[in-house]
Design a protein around this motif. Sequence first.
Motif, short mmCIF file in Angstrom:
data_model
loop_
_atom_site.label_atom_id
_atom_site.label_comp_id
_atom_site.label_asym_id
_atom_site.label_seq_id
_atom_site.Cartn_x
_atom_site.Cartn_y
_atom_site.Cartn_z
N VAL A 60 0.86 -1.18 0.00
CA VAL A 60 0.00 0.00 0.00
C VAL A 60 0.90 1.24 0.00
O VAL A 60 0.64 2.22 -0.67
N ASP A 61 2.00 1.16 0.75
CA ASP A 61 2.98 2.25 0.80
C ASP A 61 4.35 1.72 0.29
O ASP A 61 5.39 2.09 0.80
N PHE A 62 4.28 0.83 -0.70
CA PHE A 62 5.48 0.28 -1.34
C PHE A 62 6.58 -0.12 -0.34
O PHE A 62 7.69 0.42 -0.36
N LEU A 200 15.97 3.90 10.65
CA LEU A 200 14.72 3.77 11.39
C LEU A 200 13.70 4.77 10.86
O LEU A 200 13.85 5.98 11.03
N ASP A 201 12.68 4.23 10.23
CA ASP A 201 11.63 5.06 9.66
C ASP A 201 10.89 5.79 10.78
O ASP A 201 10.50 5.17 11.77
N VAL A 202 10.70 7.08 10.62
CA VAL A 202 9.93 7.94 11.54
C VAL A 202 9.99 7.49 13.02
O VAL A 202 8.96 7.42 13.69
N ARG A 222 1.63 22.34 5.28
CA ARG A 222 2.85 22.11 4.51
C ARG A 222 2.47 21.50 3.16
O ARG A 222 3.14 21.61 2.18
N ARG A 223 1.38 20.77 3.19
CA ARG A 223 0.90 20.12 1.99
C ARG A 223 -0.61 20.24 2.04
O ARG A 223 -1.16 20.56 3.10
N PRO A 224 -1.31 19.93 0.97
CA PRO A 224 -2.75 20.15 1.03
C PRO A 224 -3.44 19.28 2.06
O PRO A 224 -4.53 19.58 2.50
N ASN A 320 16.17 11.48 -1.57
CA ASN A 320 15.67 10.19 -1.08
C ASN A 320 14.40 9.84 -1.84
O ASN A 320 14.04 10.54 -2.79
N HIS A 321 13.78 8.76 -1.42
CA HIS A 321 12.64 8.23 -2.18
C HIS A 321 11.33 8.98 -1.95
O HIS A 321 10.29 8.56 -2.43
N ASP A 322 11.38 10.05 -1.17
CA ASP A 322 10.16 10.82 -0.88
C ASP A 322 10.18 12.20 -1.52
O ASP A 322 9.23 12.97 -1.33
N THR A 323 11.25 12.54 -2.23
CA THR A 323 11.46 13.94 -2.61
C THR A 323 11.82 14.07 -4.09
O THR A 323 12.53 13.22 -4.63
N GLY A 387 2.41 13.18 -5.67
CA GLY A 387 2.94 11.96 -5.07
C GLY A 387 4.44 11.83 -5.29
O GLY A 387 5.09 12.76 -5.78
N ARG A 388 4.96 10.65 -4.95
CA ARG A 388 6.41 10.47 -4.91
C ARG A 388 6.95 9.52 -5.97
O ARG A 388 8.10 9.11 -5.91
N ASP A 389 6.12 9.20 -6.96
CA ASP A 389 6.60 8.29 -8.00
C ASP A 389 7.74 8.90 -8.82
O ASP A 389 8.60 8.17 -9.33
#
Length: 531
Positions: A60-62, A200-202, A222-224, A320-323, A387-389
């Motif tokens: 769901v969140d890869f 360590l994620d978040v 910060r985002r919608p 990174n993979h989010d940006t 999104g982050r694709d």
Amino acid sequence: MKNFLWWRDGVVYQIYPRSFADSSGSGIGDLNGITAHLDYLRDLGIDALWLSPINPSPDVDFGYDVSDYNGIDPKFGSMQDFERLVAQAEKRGIRIVMDLVLNHTSDQHEWFRQSRSSRDNPYRDWYMWHDPDEHGKPPNNWLSVFGGKGWEWDEGTQAYYYHMFYKEQPDLNWRNPEVRAAMLDVFRFWADKGVKGFRLDVFNVYFKDAQLRSNPFGEIARRPFDSQKHLYDYDQPELFGALADIRRVLDEYDETYAVGETFFSTPEKAAGYCGDDLLHATFNFDLLESRWNPGRYARLIESQYKTLGTHKWPTQVLNNHDTVRSATRFGHGEDDERLKVAAALLLTLRGTPFLYYGEEIGMRDIRLKRGQILDPIGKRYWPFFVGRDGCRAPMQWDASANAGFGDGQPWLPLNPDYTRRNVQNQSADAKSLLNFYKRLLALRRASAALTRGELTLLEGLPRDVLGYLRSAENEQMLVLLNFGDANQVIHLQASSLGWQVCLSSKPRIAAEHLAANITLAESEALILTKA
Ligand code: ISL
């Protein structure tokens, strides 16, 4: 270099496994694909590979929704494939860093299936369950940071559970000692397999306010999808004890590192989570979030120093993979000259640099049509947030079909520029970004000053230039970075004469001695050493 400590002096390369190399033809990258490219990574000159999650996941969140912490997702290969990767990497001096997503599991994890099956199941208290109030409402107003409400109603047991991210990612109850013990076992499991580090994620959201107080609204979004000021859902005091437990386990192993990703925190708090009995480091996203502005970078460098002091070790990240990729943020059309300046910055600052696959060839984000978007937050919030694709496209190895990524149709489209921009082309071109990264990495590896040296910013430089001195063990390196599009003349103090060229992103004669006045070309990255 003497006393090489990998996580301090080395460089980490992040791989998004779905997108690196597909050995099976499934269209999804896999572990054997990574193993097949280890020589490339060794020749590039990196010390560790951080793999975004490879545990079984419904995606769901890869991968950031894990359904078994001690397994390998079959789409990536088998445990034997993983063991082979660890062994083959080790042969080449490359360590493996696992990404552990321990704030939440997938809703398909056996623990959550049990937990939601009945109110008296032994796993019930492993997650954050809460009864509805007299009006049927959840205990507070917390929102999911991926949009919508944070509390999800469970019909079966007539209660709410909390999820900070997607509803398929229920948050674990870290106040339950059984959960903490299970998490420590996860670290042991992978460290026993030879893993040398953990991302360590978040981690700073593991614990939420014990009283579950409501968050204040009214912050500028910060985002919608995030209109809440996150006050009570992270950075709780109990975290320190949990981090200390983790560190004790890591210290049972040899040079085993933990770097934490903070979320919604401050640099001061992030620094507070590092220490000899806490995490080795936390991520610093200053560079990643900054505009292309040398004055801004100078201030960030100063404040990093101030918050971390001399003992705590920084991290430096551009991607990174989010940006959105740095090449998309900073690149001038097809031109990579600015990216060489960015690379020199990343690799000569004090701290552990983290590269992201494809950064070394200047991969740009892909642009997707609405119907092609796969990241759920992109689907949900398009066009405000796509999104982050974009930054997760397949690695561009060569100009052949599918860019040499694999035989199957890749899970995300390739950037059409792959026919020109690829590893093969850049390897053959002495002036390429890839070869500049290689030269920088080799220089850094051999230099105590560039790795563990002190950093002093130079004063009185032209506005477009960032300059600093790195010094250690009788070695001095001077880094001059021209962020602008015009030549700049730098006047070195008489006392600091005797510099010679070590590396430049522009044509210069190596070991050339420089006079008091140095002309930096536009977008030149120049590294000098004392003769
Ligand atoms: O990606 C973001 C939104 O654009 C970030 O805000 C991200 O949610 C945040 O940095 C936390 O990220 C980490 O945890 C998430 C996962 O989706 C990200 O990929 C991961 O890096 C939930 O596990």
